[in-house]
Design a protein around this motif. Structure first.
Motif, PDB file in Angstrom:
ATOM      1  N   ARG A 193       0.847  -1.208   0.000  1.00  0.00           N
ATOM      2  CA  ARG A 193       0.000   0.000   0.000  1.00  0.00           C
ATOM      3  C   ARG A 193       0.875   1.250   0.000  1.00  0.00           C
ATOM      4  O   ARG A 193       0.570   2.228  -0.682  1.00  0.00           O
ATOM      5  CB  ARG A 193      -0.957   0.000   1.203  1.00  0.00           C
ATOM      6  CG  ARG A 193      -2.060  -1.028   1.093  1.00  0.00           C
ATOM      7  CD  ARG A 193      -3.218  -0.717   2.029  1.00  0.00           C
ATOM      8  NE  ARG A 193      -2.844  -0.679   3.436  1.00  0.00           N
ATOM      9  CZ  ARG A 193      -2.717  -1.742   4.233  1.00  0.00           C
ATOM     10  NH1 ARG A 193      -2.922  -2.949   3.748  1.00  0.00           N
ATOM     11  NH2 ARG A 193      -2.379  -1.581   5.496  1.00  0.00           N
ATOM     12  N   LEU A 215      -0.484   6.855   6.159  1.00  0.00           N
ATOM     13  CA  LEU A 215      -1.603   6.611   5.236  1.00  0.00           C
ATOM     14  C   LEU A 215      -1.783   5.112   4.965  1.00  0.00           C
ATOM     15  O   LEU A 215      -2.908   4.609   4.926  1.00  0.00           O
ATOM     16  CB  LEU A 215      -1.377   7.352   3.917  1.00  0.00           C
ATOM     17  CG  LEU A 215      -1.302   8.880   4.030  1.00  0.00           C
ATOM     18  CD1 LEU A 215      -0.951   9.508   2.686  1.00  0.00           C
ATOM     19  CD2 LEU A 215      -2.622   9.449   4.554  1.00  0.00           C
ATOM     20  N   SER A 216      -0.658   4.396   4.837  1.00  0.00           N
ATOM     21  CA  SER A 216      -0.747   2.954   4.572  1.00  0.00           C
ATOM     22  C   SER A 216      -1.388   2.239   5.756  1.00  0.00           C
ATOM     23  O   SER A 216      -2.145   1.288   5.574  1.00  0.00           O
ATOM     24  CB  SER A 216       0.628   2.349   4.324  1.00  0.00           C
ATOM     25  OG  SER A 216       1.395   3.211   3.544  1.00  0.00           O
ATOM     26  N   GLN A 218      -3.589   3.463   7.744  1.00  0.00           N
ATOM     27  CA  GLN A 218      -5.011   3.828   7.844  1.00  0.00           C
ATOM     28  C   GLN A 218      -5.892   3.103   6.837  1.00  0.00           C
ATOM     29  O   GLN A 218      -7.100   3.313   6.824  1.00  0.00           O
ATOM     30  CB  GLN A 218      -5.176   5.348   7.598  1.00  0.00           C
ATOM     31  CG  GLN A 218      -4.534   6.243   8.634  1.00  0.00           C
ATOM     32  CD  GLN A 218      -5.094   6.009  10.021  1.00  0.00           C
ATOM     33  OE1 GLN A 218      -6.301   5.976  10.220  1.00  0.00           O
ATOM     34  NE2 GLN A 218      -4.209   5.809  10.983  1.00  0.00           N
ATOM     35  N   THR A 219      -5.289   2.306   5.951  1.00  0.00           N
ATOM     36  CA  THR A 219      -6.064   1.789   4.812  1.00  0.00           C
ATOM     37  C   THR A 219      -6.009   0.259   4.636  1.00  0.00           C
ATOM     38  O   THR A 219      -5.888  -0.230   3.507  1.00  0.00           O
ATOM     39  CB  THR A 219      -5.578   2.474   3.508  1.00  0.00           C
ATOM     40  OG1 THR A 219      -4.124   2.432   3.476  1.00  0.00           O
ATOM     41  CG2 THR A 219      -6.037   3.910   3.420  1.00  0.00           C
ATOM     42  N   PHE A 222      -7.752  -1.940   1.633  1.00  0.00           N
ATOM     43  CA  PHE A 222      -7.968  -1.109   0.450  1.00  0.00           C
ATOM     44  C   PHE A 222      -7.252  -1.715  -0.757  1.00  0.00           C
ATOM     45  O   PHE A 222      -6.153  -2.234  -0.649  1.00  0.00           O
ATOM     46  CB  PHE A 222      -7.417   0.310   0.674  1.00  0.00           C
ATOM     47  CG  PHE A 222      -8.346   1.215   1.433  1.00  0.00           C
ATOM     48  CD1 PHE A 222      -9.037   0.763   2.555  1.00  0.00           C
ATOM     49  CD2 PHE A 222      -8.525   2.536   1.043  1.00  0.00           C
ATOM     50  CE1 PHE A 222      -9.891   1.604   3.262  1.00  0.00           C
ATOM     51  CE2 PHE A 222      -9.373   3.395   1.735  1.00  0.00           C
ATOM     52  CZ  PHE A 222     -10.063   2.922   2.843  1.00  0.00           C
ATOM     53  N   ASP A 226      -8.841   1.785  -4.662  1.00  0.00           N
ATOM     54  CA  ASP A 226      -9.313   2.559  -3.509  1.00  0.00           C
ATOM     55  C   ASP A 226      -8.267   3.610  -3.113  1.00  0.00           C
ATOM     56  O   ASP A 226      -8.603   4.744  -2.779  1.00  0.00           O
ATOM     57  CB  ASP A 226      -9.558   1.647  -2.292  1.00  0.00           C
ATOM     58  CG  ASP A 226     -10.653   0.610  -2.536  1.00  0.00           C
ATOM     59  OD1 ASP A 226     -11.569   0.894  -3.330  1.00  0.00           O
ATOM     60  OD2 ASP A 226     -10.591  -0.474  -1.923  1.00  0.00           O
ATOM     61  N   ILE A 227      -7.005   3.222  -3.145  1.00  0.00           N
ATOM     62  CA  ILE A 227      -5.929   4.144  -2.759  1.00  0.00           C
ATOM     63  C   ILE A 227      -5.832   5.297  -3.767  1.00  0.00           C
ATOM     64  O   ILE A 227      -5.684   6.465  -3.381  1.00  0.00           O
ATOM     65  CB  ILE A 227      -4.583   3.389  -2.628  1.00  0.00           C
ATOM     66  CG1 ILE A 227      -4.662   2.453  -1.414  1.00  0.00           C
ATOM     67  CG2 ILE A 227      -3.404   4.367  -2.503  1.00  0.00           C
ATOM     68  CD1 ILE A 227      -3.491   1.504  -1.264  1.00  0.00           C
ATOM     69  N   VAL A 230      -8.551   7.608  -2.819  1.00  0.00           N
ATOM     70  CA  VAL A 230      -8.242   8.375  -1.605  1.00  0.00           C
ATOM     71  C   VAL A 230      -7.366   9.576  -1.972  1.00  0.00           C
ATOM     72  O   VAL A 230      -7.628  10.703  -1.541  1.00  0.00           O
ATOM     73  CB  VAL A 230      -7.516   7.496  -0.549  1.00  0.00           C
ATOM     74  CG1 VAL A 230      -6.871   8.357   0.535  1.00  0.00           C
ATOM     75  CG2 VAL A 230      -8.486   6.500   0.077  1.00  0.00           C
ATOM     76  N   VAL A 255     -10.344   9.091   3.396  1.00  0.00           N
ATOM     77  CA  VAL A 255     -10.447   7.669   3.781  1.00  0.00           C
ATOM     78  C   VAL A 255     -11.847   7.379   4.311  1.00  0.00           C
ATOM     79  O   VAL A 255     -12.483   6.391   3.915  1.00  0.00           O
ATOM     80  CB  VAL A 255      -9.365   7.302   4.830  1.00  0.00           C
ATOM     81  CG1 VAL A 255      -9.663   5.942   5.474  1.00  0.00           C
ATOM     82  CG2 VAL A 255      -7.985   7.292   4.179  1.00  0.00           C
ATOM     83  N   ASP A 256     -12.365   8.286   5.173  1.00  0.00           N
ATOM     84  CA  ASP A 256     -13.722   8.100   5.707  1.00  0.00           C
ATOM     85  C   ASP A 256     -14.747   8.037   4.586  1.00  0.00           C
ATOM     86  O   ASP A 256     -15.651   7.220   4.590  1.00  0.00           O
ATOM     87  CB  ASP A 256     -14.110   9.270   6.629  1.00  0.00           C
ATOM     88  CG  ASP A 256     -13.533   9.079   8.014  1.00  0.00           C
ATOM     89  OD1 ASP A 256     -13.078   7.942   8.308  1.00  0.00           O
ATOM     90  OD2 ASP A 256     -13.520  10.052   8.794  1.00  0.00           O
ATOM     91  N   ILE A 259     -14.404   4.733   2.727  1.00  0.00           N
ATOM     92  CA  ILE A 259     -14.956   3.625   3.530  1.00  0.00           C
ATOM     93  C   ILE A 259     -16.481   3.698   3.507  1.00  0.00           C
ATOM     94  O   ILE A 259     -17.154   2.679   3.327  1.00  0.00           O
ATOM     95  CB  ILE A 259     -14.423   3.660   4.982  1.00  0.00           C
ATOM     96  CG1 ILE A 259     -12.938   3.278   4.989  1.00  0.00           C
ATOM     97  CG2 ILE A 259     -15.217   2.701   5.877  1.00  0.00           C
ATOM     98  CD1 ILE A 259     -12.271   3.370   6.346  1.00  0.00           C
TER      99      ILE A 259
END
Ligand code: ATP
Length: 273
Positions: A193, A215-216, A218-219, A222, A226-227, A230, A255-256, A259
């Motif tokens: 990620r 960031l990685s 938090q995901t 994903f 998706d990344i 983001v 990210v929120d 998701i």
């Protein structure tokens, strides 16, 4: 209406450097790049170059990207179509489109043919007669099998196909001389990620509080797609707030949002079942 059925990209600019992570998959497709670049090297001892490979893995993990990068690295044209464009087609249309695609590709060899969502045409045939058979889908699949059998392995056309449902594919597709290789493309782990973030952060103006490692973390779960979302979403959020650069908080908000979108999608899927 005349549905667009295949795309042709004569000059592909995607390269392996655009594909982050996927070390094993890249290594496997590197071999295909070599077949396309110097076929004689492989055939002079009597070997047969494989006709195709199946890229298998969850949505958004970079299967299309990887297939395109093969064409970019080998510097050959990229013909692509999606299996889902073939459902609900009039009788004869799907099969004739497949014929056209192979005809044009052979004229432009060496080249790549990429079939996304091959499961849409390649589902196992006639297992349940009560399900109502889609005859045109079967005609299309049969035409694809005929085309794959009908050209010389050393013609310089290599067919890559992508699916996230290899389990439902007609076994005939996987027979020797067809898609007899499977390349697995999985969701990225933490380090992968980070690599994907590094690719998609390149065009952004980053604030120094936005760190790839953070960031990685938090995901989890994903995909690469998706990344990419983001990163783009964070840049738009920052712009809306008239910021000079994209901050950690903008990424958290993005990210929120992603998701939230994923949860909504899952809810719709479970309602369908
Ligand atoms: P699908 O099964 O939904 O067709 P896919 O596996 O073919 O998905 P792609 O269409 O290749 O996925 O990925 C969509 C986008 O996500 C890419 O164009 C790219 O921006 C980003 N992406 C996905 N995987 C990666 C990766 N490994 N490295 C960099 N970017 C990636």
């Amino acid at each position: 209406s005349q549905a667009k059925v295949f795309d042709k990209d004569q000059k592909v600019s995607t390269n392996f450097k655009d594909v982050a992570g996927l070390a094993e998959a890249k290594q496997e497709v590197e071999e295909i790049v070599q077949f396309l670049k110097s076929p004689a090297k492989y055939t002079k001892l009597g070997g047969k170059i494989p006709k195709g490979a199946l890229l298998v893995g969850p949505p958004g993990t970079g299967k299309t990207l990887l297939a395109k990068a093969v064409a970019g690295e080998a510097n050959v044209p990229f013909f692509s179509m999606s299996g889902s464009d073939f459902v609900e087609m009039f009788v004869g249309v799907g099969a004739s489109r497949v014929r056209d695609l192979f005809k044009q590709a052979k004229e432009k060899a060496p080249c790549i043919i990429f079939i996304d969502e091959i499961d849409a045409i390649g589902r196992a045939r006639g297992r349940n007669p009560n399900m109502g058979s889609n005859d045109e889908r079967e005609n299309t699949l049969n035409q694809l099998l005929t085309e794959m059998d009908g050209f010389d392995t050393n013609s310089g056309v290599i067919i890559l196909a992508a699916t996230n449902r290899a389990d439902i594919l007609d076994r005939a597709l996987m027979r020797a001389g067809r898609f007899d290789r499977q390349i697995h493309v999985e969701l990225p782990d933490l380090n992968e990620r980070a690599e994907i973030f590094n690719v998609h952060l390149r065009p952004l103006k980053l604030n120094e509080d936005a760190k790839v490692e953070f960031l990685s973390k938090q995901t989890p779960g994903f995909s690469g797609a998706d990344i990419a979302n983001v990163c783009n979403e964070a840049a738009l959020i920052a712009a809306r707030k008239d910021r000079e650069s994209v901050t950690k908080q903008d990424f958290l908000d993005a990210v929120d949002r992603i998701i939230g979108g994923l949860e909504k999608k899952n809810k719709i899927i479970s309602q369908d079942e």
